[in-house]
Design an enzyme around this catalytic site. Structure first.
Site, PDB file in Angstrom:
ATOM      1  CG  ASP A   1      -1.830   1.168   1.311  1.00  0.00           C
ATOM      2  OD1 ASP A   1      -2.629   1.341   0.374  1.00  0.00           O
ATOM      3  OD2 ASP A   1      -1.755   1.936   2.291  1.00  0.00           O
TER       4      ASP A   1
ATOM      5  CD  GLU B   1      -2.130   2.735  -3.515  1.00  0.00           C
ATOM      6  OE1 GLU B   1      -3.205   3.298  -3.785  1.00  0.00           O
ATOM      7  OE2 GLU B   1      -1.745   2.517  -2.343  1.00  0.00           O
TER       8      GLU B   1
END
Length: 535
Positions: A199, A239
């Site tokens: 993330d 990401e």
């Protein structure tokens, strides 16, 4: 097991709390996912990406982690996770966990110790300042947070938080913090997972470099080495929402991220859909650098966040907004759209199938978000990104077949054209013309086309602006066309002769290919493969 498997797989993204409730407590769980593995196998899924499962106050859907080493009890036990990994593996599927290490919850023991004692080793686990510092960063959620610095009375200092104020940023330039994260990785890898989705990867790399991205990539080198010591075939899926020229920092020579989530192509895909023209997507693919050997891009339509359109120009962004989010309530953070794909495309099954065919034709590893295969809608009465986070619609029975509880983790969609009574897995499995039937056909066909992941992609020139055409060439060769417009067109391929190819899939029956060209219905698609291709 196969090296570089991530270059040729279909990833299915699951929110465990919203997928299937096995015990009637109103929340989805690991045993619920196990119960639906046959359904996922029938879609051709090769890997499951599970959103956060760790202990958390759940103020941010589990992205506010209070204990990285423990599963939140709502999802089940480590034995349940082990069973999921084993039973998914028996069906040819791997399991990828979320790794949320850019920040923690403010309830994490590290932070509680850090704020209590300025001399604690944990103080330097986070980023502190006597006064707010302008380091060039802006709040990730500008309509919710007006600063990235929050005063902490107990600590007597400000702490930095790029995301919500209850999510203090970790000091990833501190080797102790990285060692802690490696311990977390080892714990879950030893359980048998196939890798992690990192993330906020671009933010954590900058933090590791003290604000400098190029100096911060050492942390990806460390994570990769840590992972491959235990699972040599593991993958890090990052990401990375940056300009395409910067992707090379995150790939390295293939020893950092194995998959980079490609926001650049995602943004331009929606610009192409909004215009009904292929050019923006072609332009985006041409500009992105080729991934190194063994690595790849990950491509998708919609995810669990807003459709962030920051990679487009202001004019292009507004063009997409006008097409797919004409009302202010459909927009978020001044940059994105908080709608699911199906409502953006007016629930039109043909357009949704076209979008999925387009996605699956792109060079890259495709990701499908749960419910996208049946055209699930959104709930704009829910705040921020929660609008696209609703329970999976399994049937027309109570609670969409998701749970037997009276109170759910999130309300089901029970009104309008996307209500579970109208739109659900059970009903669509019985309908050969449903989106699910079309999506299964597309996904299973794509699973057979190794040349899309392993081959060389070549954009093809056609004589109509609405048609996207691409060839993938390896030991096998395929040609894929998609009509982004509503009108039937006939086109010729300039660079490639389809002699020796046979049609393997299309949106509807077409006459045999002739010298006059290839016909595509409005929102139609056609895939061809060389007959003598090796399987």
């Amino acid at each position: 097991m196969k090296a570089n498997w991530h270059r040729n797989t279909l990833i299915y993204q699951i929110d465990p709390s919203l997928f299937f409730d096995s015990n009637g407590d109103g929340r989805g769980d690991l045993k619920g996912i196990i119960r639906q593995l046959d359904y996922l196998q029938a879609l051709g899924v090769g890997a499951l990406w599970l959103m956060p499962l760790y202990r958390s106050p759940f103020r941010d859907a589990g992205y506010d982690v209070s204990d990285f080493m423990a599963l939140d009890p709502r999802f089940g036990s480590e034995e349940d996770l082990r069973q999921l990994i084993v039973q998914a593996g028996e069906r040819g599927m791997r399991v990828i966990l979320e790794l949320v290490v850019q920040h923690t919850s403010d309830q994490h023991p590290w932070f509680l110790r850090a704020r209590r004692d300025k001399d604690s080793v944990y103080r330097d686990y986070y980023l502190w300042s006597d006064t707010p510092v302008d380091d060039g960063n802006q709040p990730i959620f500008p309509s919710v947070e007006d600063s990235i610095w929050q005063w902490d009375e107990q600590a007597g200092q400000y702490y930095r938080h790029l995301f919500y104020r209850h999510e203090p940023d970790l000091n990833l330039a501190n080797p102790r913090v990285v060692e802690e994260i490696e311990r977390v990785m080892v714990h879950w890898l030893e359980l048998g997972i196939a890798g992690f989705r990192l993330d906020a990867a671009s933010h954590l790399v900058e933090q590791a470099g003290g604000g400098n991205e190029e100096q911060g990539v050492w942390v990806l080198d460390r994570f990769y080495k840590c992972m491959t010591r235990i699972n040599p075939e593991g993958v890090l899926l990052g990401e990375v929402d940056v300009d395409p020229e910067r992707y090379s920092h995150y790939f390295g020579t293939g020893e950092r991220l194995g998959l980079v989530l490609d926001f650049w192509v995602n943004n331009h895909l929606f610009l192409a859909l909004a215009r009904g023209e292929a050019e923006p997507l072609q332009r985006a693919i041409i500009r992105r650098p080729a991934p190194p050997d063994g690595a790849n891009y990950a491509v998708w339509l919609r995810n669990h966040d807003e459709l962030d359109l920051e990679r487009l120009s202001e004019q292009e962004r507004e063009e997409v907004m006008q097409a797919f989010a004409p009302e202010q309530d459909m927009r978020l953070y001044g940059r994105g759209i908080r709608r699911r794909l199906a409502p953006m495309l007016d629930g039109d099954v043909r357009r949704q199938a076209l979008a999925q065919a387009l996605l699956l034709s792109l060079p890259g590893t495709p990701i499908v978000r749960y419910g996208e295969e049946i055209g699930m809608g959104d709930d704009l009465t829910r705040p921020e990104r929660l609008s696209v986070r609703t329970p999976m619609q399994w049937s027309d029975r109570a609670n969409a077949g998701f749970s037997s509880a009276a109170r759910l983790a999130a309300p089901v969609i029970d009104e309008g054209p996307f209500a579970y009574t109208r739109l659900n897995v059970e009903g669509q499995l019985k309908d050969a013309e449903s989106l699910l039937s079309r999506a299964r056909q597309l996904l299973l066909a794509r699973a057979e086309l190794n040349e899309v992941g392993d081959g060389k992609a070549q954009l093809l020139t056609v004589d109509h602006p609405a048609v996207f055409a691409i060839a993938h060439v390896c030991e096998a060769s395929s040609v894929m066309l998609a009509n982004l417009g509503k009108d039937t067109v006939t086109v010729r391929l300039r660079e490639m002769d389809l002699e020796g190819f046979e049609e393997m899939l299309s949106d509807s029956p077409y006459p045999a290919t002739t010298q006059s060209g290839l016909t595509l219905h409005g929102y139609g698609y056609r895939w061809f493969r060389r007959v003598d291709s090796k399987q």
